[in-house]
Design an enzyme around this catalytic site. Structure first.
Site, short mmCIF file in Angstrom:
data_model
loop_
_atom_site.label_atom_id
_atom_site.label_comp_id
_atom_site.label_asym_id
_atom_site.label_seq_id
_atom_site.Cartn_x
_atom_site.Cartn_y
_atom_site.Cartn_z
N SER A 1 0.83 -1.21 0.00
CA SER A 1 0.00 0.00 0.00
C SER A 1 0.86 1.26 0.00
CB SER A 1 -0.94 -0.02 1.22
OG SER A 1 -0.19 -0.20 2.41
N THR A 2 1.96 1.26 0.76
CA THR A 2 2.83 2.45 0.80
C THR A 2 3.51 2.67 -0.53
OG1 THR A 2 3.23 1.95 3.14
CG2 THR A 2 4.66 3.59 2.10
N ASP B 1 10.24 1.74 -1.23
CA ASP B 1 9.46 0.59 -0.77
C ASP B 1 8.93 0.88 0.63
OD1 ASP B 1 8.32 -1.91 -0.84
OD2 ASP B 1 10.19 -2.96 -1.29
N GLY B 2 8.04 0.05 1.09
CA GLY B 2 7.53 0.16 2.44
C GLY B 2 8.18 -0.87 3.34
N GLU C 1 11.75 -7.87 -3.69
CA GLU C 1 12.11 -6.63 -3.01
C GLU C 1 13.55 -6.67 -2.50
OE1 GLU C 1 7.63 -5.34 -1.49
OE2 GLU C 1 9.00 -6.34 -0.10
N LYS D 1 9.89 -7.31 6.26
CA LYS D 1 9.14 -7.02 5.05
C LYS D 1 8.53 -8.31 4.51
CE LYS D 1 11.08 -4.44 1.90
NZ LYS D 1 9.77 -3.86 1.53
N GLY D 2 7.53 -8.15 3.67
CA GLY D 2 6.92 -9.33 3.06
C GLY D 2 5.43 -9.43 3.29
N GLY D 3 4.86 -8.42 3.94
CA GLY D 3 3.41 -8.40 4.10
C GLY D 3 2.69 -8.45 2.76
N GLY D 4 3.33 -7.90 1.72
CA GLY D 4 2.76 -7.92 0.37
C GLY D 4 3.22 -9.12 -0.44
#
Lengths: 219, 219
Positions: A9-10, A63-64, A85, A76-79
């Site tokens: 989302s970010t 990136d978020g 990434e 990281k890795g929620g997406g």
């Protein structure tokens, strides 16, 4: 400039904003995305996209993150795009991470740690992780309730430890020693710049070494 | 018994021989294969095959190796199935490796070391490996001269070092620290039994601790 585009989302906000500046003529960039979703958004936003045939490094990537601690270590890795990434982050001169203050933590691990695993035998990989690390490992599900398949054709396990991540600096290597574990959503030494956006519109920028734990507390 | 089936020319001999014993009624096994090629050969040979839904461990697995040294450390992956082979080996009570004497080496590294890498950005992964390790890294090609795509949808890089593998016991972790490197064709501590077949039909069996370097020299 060559730009790496994150996922989530970010990152979507950043891609949309980049597209506005490209369309207004002020920005000339070539971008490579870390997911099909970001790639499509970039194209719709008018950003020129490239492939790895033409790109070897990124001047900047945006990136978020799901969590970041005082030493700029991230989960990281929620997406589900952590594999791509991390490849892009490692190839970036300037990796910029954009978060809201809620992502900044004294220690990592409230958010589950995502791992990319081979679909072949993911069940034994999960069992082995739970036994070896004393954590709960859940396969991430897609909307059809089957294991989610990433853009690379792989699965994601979300690891929940009892408390903070045990020794984050060595955890990735210990997890990757388990056959079937292909990548770990721990990003260490990969954030060159942190941009924190607040509810009221203010933005603060930090670099490694800055004391973000106290500096980012909303006033 | 639950049996793991390896991949490659040596494993193919074993699968064919197992099938003969199954069809003659002397052997009752359920098998899981490390490649589509072995799976098809097993079915054609009359071996009952299972999926990971039913299997969590293997009583025995049979596989080949490209090189094995005096400490039973192996290079595997000539058949491009190293990711699945390592998952099965780690889940096997008794991992049996079958080789001819030419595979037994004083030190590892004459055979290139295969790595499984993400197709996304494999070019930067290759470049980074060459720079970080001072080795030559070649993407394995398929018959169409494009990068080979494994059963898991991934690519293989073959690493050729200048001389023997540098510190095999730590090499896997060092290689996996490079983003995009998903598995390494170094198998350490995963061979419980070594079966050596000679040109003249003789067979010798060894276990870790045996001095295979002198014992396997043909008389």
């Amino acid at each position: 400039m060559t730009v790496g585009l994150g996922t989530g989302s970010t990152a979507a906000y950043a891609i949309t904003a980049l597209g506005e500046r490209v369309r207004s003529g002020g920005l000339r960039i070539t971008a490579l995305s870390t997911s099909q979703a970001s790639e499509e958004l970039a194209r719709r936003s008018g950003i020129r996209t490239a492939s790895w045939d033409a790109v070897r490094r990124f001047d900047i990537s945006i990136d978020g993150a799901d969590e970041i601690d005082g030493r700029f270590r991230m989960i990281k890795g929620g997406g589900a795009a952590l594999l791509r990434e991390k490849i892009v982050a490692a190839a970036s001169v300037d990796e910029v991470i954009v978060v809201d203050p809620s992502k900044i933590k004294g220690e990592l691990g409230a958010h589950p740690l995502p791992l990319v695993v081979a679909p072949f035998g993911w069940q034994v990989t999960r069992d082995r992780l739970e036994q070896a690390f004393g954590c709960a490992a859940a396969v991430r599900a897609a909307v059809n309730n089957q294991p989610l398949v990433t853009d690379d054709g792989l699965h994601v396990l979300d690891l929940q430890f009892d408390g903070a991540l045990p020794d984050p600096d060595t955890l990735e290597a210990r997890l990757k020693a388990i056959p079937g574990v292909l990548e770990v959503g721990l990003f260490i030494g990969l954030c060159q710049r942190l941009v924190v956006g607040y509810d009221d519109g203010r933005v603060k920028e930090f670099v490694p070494g800055d004391d973000i734990l106290t500096a980012t507390v909303p006033s």
